[in-house]
Motif scaffolding. Sequence first.
Motif, PDB file in Angstrom:
ATOM      1  N   VAL A 260       7.813  -1.422   7.778  1.00  0.00           N
ATOM      2  CA  VAL A 260       7.849  -1.858   6.374  1.00  0.00           C
ATOM      3  C   VAL A 260       9.161  -2.586   6.080  1.00  0.00           C
ATOM      4  N   ASP A 261      10.270  -2.019   6.565  1.00  0.00           N
ATOM      5  CA  ASP A 261      11.581  -2.651   6.332  1.00  0.00           C
ATOM      6  C   ASP A 261      11.628  -4.048   6.951  1.00  0.00           C
ATOM      7  N   ASN A 262      11.039  -4.193   8.164  1.00  0.00           N
ATOM      8  CA  ASN A 262      11.020  -5.510   8.816  1.00  0.00           C
ATOM      9  C   ASN A 262      10.272  -6.532   7.979  1.00  0.00           C
ATOM     10  N   ILE A 263       9.130  -6.125   7.433  1.00  0.00           N
ATOM     11  CA  ILE A 263       8.334  -7.054   6.620  1.00  0.00           C
ATOM     12  C   ILE A 263       9.115  -7.433   5.359  1.00  0.00           C
ATOM     13  N   VAL A 264       9.747  -6.434   4.757  1.00  0.00           N
ATOM     14  CA  VAL A 264      10.542  -6.697   3.539  1.00  0.00           C
ATOM     15  C   VAL A 264      11.667  -7.680   3.863  1.00  0.00           C
ATOM     16  N   ALA A 265      12.363  -7.422   4.994  1.00  0.00           N
ATOM     17  CA  ALA A 265      13.509  -8.271   5.353  1.00  0.00           C
ATOM     18  C   ALA A 265      13.066  -9.693   5.660  1.00  0.00           C
ATOM     19  N   LYS A 266      11.929  -9.824   6.357  1.00  0.00           N
ATOM     20  CA  LYS A 266      11.513 -11.164   6.799  1.00  0.00           C
ATOM     21  C   LYS A 266      10.821 -11.951   5.695  1.00  0.00           C
ATOM     22  N   THR A 267      10.134 -11.258   4.790  1.00  0.00           N
ATOM     23  CA  THR A 267       9.302 -11.979   3.813  1.00  0.00           C
ATOM     24  C   THR A 267       9.810 -11.855   2.389  1.00  0.00           C
ATOM     25  N   GLY A 268      10.718 -10.907   2.143  1.00  0.00           N
ATOM     26  CA  GLY A 268      11.195 -10.693   0.787  1.00  0.00           C
ATOM     27  C   GLY A 268      10.182  -9.995  -0.102  1.00  0.00           C
ATOM     28  N   ARG A 269       9.096  -9.511   0.525  1.00  0.00           N
ATOM     29  CA  ARG A 269       8.096  -8.788  -0.286  1.00  0.00           C
ATOM     30  C   ARG A 269       8.637  -7.415  -0.695  1.00  0.00           C
TER      31      ARG A 269
ATOM     32  N   ASP B  49       5.964  -1.901  -1.500  1.00  0.00           N
ATOM     33  CA  ASP B  49       4.526  -1.656  -1.711  1.00  0.00           C
ATOM     34  C   ASP B  49       3.689  -2.778  -1.109  1.00  0.00           C
ATOM     35  N   ASP B  50       4.151  -4.033  -1.270  1.00  0.00           N
ATOM     36  CA  ASP B  50       3.410  -5.156  -0.688  1.00  0.00           C
ATOM     37  C   ASP B  50       3.437  -5.087   0.837  1.00  0.00           C
ATOM     38  N   ALA B  51       4.576  -4.681   1.382  1.00  0.00           N
ATOM     39  CA  ALA B  51       4.681  -4.567   2.839  1.00  0.00           C
ATOM     40  C   ALA B  51       3.731  -3.492   3.352  1.00  0.00           C
ATOM     41  N   LYS B  52       3.661  -2.361   2.645  1.00  0.00           N
ATOM     42  CA  LYS B  52       2.709  -1.306   3.045  1.00  0.00           C
ATOM     43  C   LYS B  52       1.277  -1.816   2.940  1.00  0.00           C
ATOM     44  N   ALA B  53       1.015  -2.600   1.914  1.00  0.00           N
ATOM     45  CA  ALA B  53      -0.337  -3.149   1.744  1.00  0.00           C
ATOM     46  C   ALA B  53      -0.687  -4.087   2.895  1.00  0.00           C
ATOM     47  N   ALA B  54       0.330  -4.813   3.422  1.00  0.00           N
ATOM     48  CA  ALA B  54       0.082  -5.714   4.553  1.00  0.00           C
ATOM     49  C   ALA B  54      -0.305  -4.913   5.792  1.00  0.00           C
ATOM     50  N   LEU B  55       0.339  -3.764   5.982  1.00  0.00           N
ATOM     51  CA  LEU B  55      -0.035  -2.910   7.123  1.00  0.00           C
ATOM     52  C   LEU B  55      -1.427  -2.319   6.911  1.00  0.00           C
ATOM     53  N   ALA B  56      -1.696  -1.905   5.675  1.00  0.00           N
ATOM     54  CA  ALA B  56      -3.015  -1.331   5.375  1.00  0.00           C
ATOM     55  C   ALA B  56      -4.123  -2.361   5.603  1.00  0.00           C
ATOM     56  N   ALA B  57      -3.809  -3.613   5.384  1.00  0.00           N
ATOM     57  CA  ALA B  57      -4.826  -4.663   5.521  1.00  0.00           C
ATOM     58  C   ALA B  57      -5.257  -4.855   6.974  1.00  0.00           C
TER      59      ALA B  57
END
Length: 269
Positions: free
Chosen positions: A206-215, A218-226
């Motif tokens: 989740v932290d990686n997604i937040v760092a790379k995308t600025g999301r 919650d959005d990062a968790k949603a990306a994993l859930a998807a």
Amino acid sequence: MTSTPDHSRENAAPLAGRHALVTGAGSGIGRACAIELARLGATLTLVGRRGAALEATGAELAGAGHGLAVADITDFAAVRAAFDAAADLRGPVAILVNNAGAAKSAPFGGTDPELWNEMLAVNLTGTYNCTHAALAGMQAAGWGRIVNIASTAGLTGYAYVAAYCAAKHGVVGLTRALALEVAKQGITVNAVCPGYTDTALIEGAVDNIVAKTGRSTDDAKAALAARNPQGRLLQPADVAATVGWLCLPTSDAIHGQSIAVAGGEVMCG
Ligand code: NAP
């Protein structure tokens, strides 16, 4: 005419009298497995490095006689000492859930020897250490259940987690080889392969997604859930239910399998 099912002869505690040891029982999937196995009647030994976390899990267990052992599963001698002490108190380990693990991500070029060795040590060698400490007691008893918590990363590849993937594929290989070796000894060996599960372990992803995308988180968790066709993160109890089922006396024929608990993300067979 409809009839009411007769449940009067069902055994509410099918694992009564069995000593179950769960590694990494102080959090996440391990905690859920311990709760489920205690619900099924087993007497638990909880293993991990943080005693306070193990105590918190212990307070949630049904039944009595449970205990904990603080140990680092990467240390062969410490694992052997902890298992021997637990066996002195609760009898030989009959059910072993090799759950403790960790997931660190990096591009392959950034996967230095330290990260590589750490991932193999905790996820693969730790599973070997604990299995080695428990197997002789199961063989002497003529009954046992070994459940290795691998991952969908043991069944398929994911970018940026080569060391974790290699270790979890190793756990699946260990599961298959040992299953053949003990097939006639009353012991079953299986792996459970969770997809993204809502525990502390996915915080790195989740932290990686937040760092790379600025999301947002919650959005990062949603990306994993998807990534899960069911569109959700798994819950630790989803995984624990499969572990509990594999440990039942009636699951004798389920052997050498690596079962994805991932909402359909990975399909085998
Ligand atoms: P978690 O909450 O971080 O649990 C990991 C547990 O392992 C912790 O309780 C930790 O306890 C223990 N542990 C780590 N290193 C250890 C060591 N050297 N010795 C002893 N215990 C150690 O994460 P989780 O998601 O429940 O992970 C459990 C298992 O599920 C892992 O094997 C993981 O690879 C697997 N898994 C998780 C997911 C997911 O999405 N969450 C998906 C697939 C597979 P201490 O820090 O107290 O030692």
